[in-house]
Design an enzyme around this catalytic site. Sequence first.
Site, PDB file in Angstrom:
ATOM      1  N   LYS A 276     -16.850  28.532 -13.515  1.00  0.00           N
ATOM      2  CA  LYS A 276     -18.158  28.760 -12.897  1.00  0.00           C
ATOM      3  C   LYS A 276     -19.132  27.715 -13.452  1.00  0.00           C
ATOM      4  O   LYS A 276     -19.294  27.595 -14.663  1.00  0.00           O
ATOM      5  CB  LYS A 276     -18.685  30.174 -13.209  1.00  0.00           C
ATOM      6  N   HIS A 277     -19.761  26.989 -12.562  1.00  0.00           N
ATOM      7  CA  HIS A 277     -20.751  25.988 -12.963  1.00  0.00           C
ATOM      8  C   HIS A 277     -20.219  25.072 -14.058  1.00  0.00           C
ATOM      9  O   HIS A 277     -20.890  24.781 -15.043  1.00  0.00           O
ATOM     10  CB  HIS A 277     -22.048  26.674 -13.392  1.00  0.00           C
ATOM     11  N   ASN A 420     -22.840  22.178 -26.920  1.00  0.00           N
ATOM     12  CA  ASN A 420     -22.050  22.573 -28.075  1.00  0.00           C
ATOM     13  C   ASN A 420     -21.225  23.812 -27.717  1.00  0.00           C
ATOM     14  O   ASN A 420     -21.768  24.796 -27.252  1.00  0.00           O
ATOM     15  CB  ASN A 420     -22.981  22.915 -29.243  1.00  0.00           C
ATOM     16  N   HIS A 548     -19.939  16.399 -22.137  1.00  0.00           N
ATOM     17  CA  HIS A 548     -21.326  16.424 -21.684  1.00  0.00           C
ATOM     18  C   HIS A 548     -21.401  16.448 -20.161  1.00  0.00           C
ATOM     19  O   HIS A 548     -20.457  16.105 -19.483  1.00  0.00           O
ATOM     20  CB  HIS A 548     -22.080  15.202 -22.222  1.00  0.00           C
TER      21      HIS A 548
END
Length: 548
Positions: A276-277, A420, A548
């Site tokens: 999800k996302h 993180n 990232h």
Amino acid sequence: MIVKRALISVSDKTGIVPFAEALVSELGVEILSTGGTARALREKGIAVTDVSSFTGSPEILDGRVKTLHPAVHGGILCRRDHPDDRKLIENGSIRPIDLVVVNLYPFRETVAKPDVTIEDAIENIDIGGPTMIRSSAKNHAWVAVITDPKDYDSVLEELRKTGGEISEKSRRRLAVKAFRHTAQYDAAIDTFLSERLEGEHVFHGHYVDGRVLRYGENPHQTPAYVYRNPASDEPSVVSGKLLHGKEMSYNNYVDANSALAMVKDLADSIAVSVIKHNNPAGIATGETLAEALERAWYGDPLRTTPMGSVIAVTRPVDLAAAEFLKGRFVEVMVAPGFEPDALEFLRGKSKDIRLVEIAPLATGTPEPFMAKTIAGGLLVQPVDRQVTATWNVPTTAKFPPSLEPLAHFAVIAVKHTRSNAIILAREYRPGFYELVGLGAGQPNRVDSLRALAAPKARANFEMEYDEKRALNVKAGETRDEYVARQFSNVVLASDAFFPFDDSAVAAHSWGIRYLVQPGGSIRDDEVVATCDKLGIAMALTGMRHFTH
């Protein structure tokens, strides 16, 4: 346009002999050729006219100049419907060339050799070949050009059906392919010479088959496209086949790529990732695909989280796995195949679910690099294929060897989670693993653990106790006792080192006894000392996995 005369000059001679033989024997085409190609054809008894005879000029400069002649390029570039060009054709000043078959000196193969010299590289820069290709492609209204041996069969089939004519549609297709061929060739030369001669790194991307998407990440970001890397044969969502459902959206591609990347690292297992996302809502292995899917689905205690998710799996979807999705909304499911009854069930379940079939995960050559655009530039790096570099346990408490496979699973999960990142994973029954808590995308890694991963894990343990889904509740064990026992057996994985001992302290407060992190902080000794004080076993992998 009837093909009467063809010029053939190829470095890669794959398939050229039977192709030229058919042109001559079946269609009566006159063949012009040069050097090694002419010799290869003559050795097979195929009639060939040397280009030097056609032009009336011998090759010069050790063969560097063979086809750079007005007779050749006039024959290629002449316009059959242009009055002045027609006069030159009719008085014999120009003899038209209708088909050009050329591929180029092996520059890319040459510079790929580790010991290549600049002299060898320059000697493999083709001049006459690209010139003929560009001339032919420019004049595709009258000339067909072939640069890829894979096109020989289709062109020959068309010539046979039409009595020697190549359609305008085919000439256009071949012309576009030819310009693309020379563009890639020039890009390879630019990349090599820029680095060797100027010390400058140049990146040329080449992507094809652009498909228009409804919009990008948001409806106002339009137009948006997805392109395919033609050099890649790695199983991917872009090259996958949409078996059912609406067209993929921009976000579908992003999430499906993340889901697939995660299960590629678990390709030896029956594994499922639920995304999800761009973060995992669940990941699990299982004895069956249905079991792995169920455990991954329940990876987040908020049972609605996986709704609208993107799922990737390592094995073909069977009916039992498909039936688990009944009543559950999924945006995309990516799999190396769907069994017929599973496909029928999923198609009947929803008209919207996108079913994407990819090649088996063990096939293909992995992409060597990944790129990301930023304002004013592009970032390029090797794909992160590794999981761990070392396995070092510096703490007094030792990491049980029986938990090392679980730790490996946890590191894979954290590797594909936005930094993180903290992952809590558990062996829910012998040999099978699942995500039970996740913290991602936080400025502070302690928050990822304290505010997200650990509370999610606790909620998961409480719910499975209450729902009687727990697999190993002990006789008379209270809910709190069950939760505490589960925390004592989870493995915590961090995507990067602990800069302080606060993560270890926070883990201990939840009853977590096993930590895995890369190490490498200037305070590693302090973290080890704290773990020793708290009775925690900690393994260092020597490999960071920022995402990232």
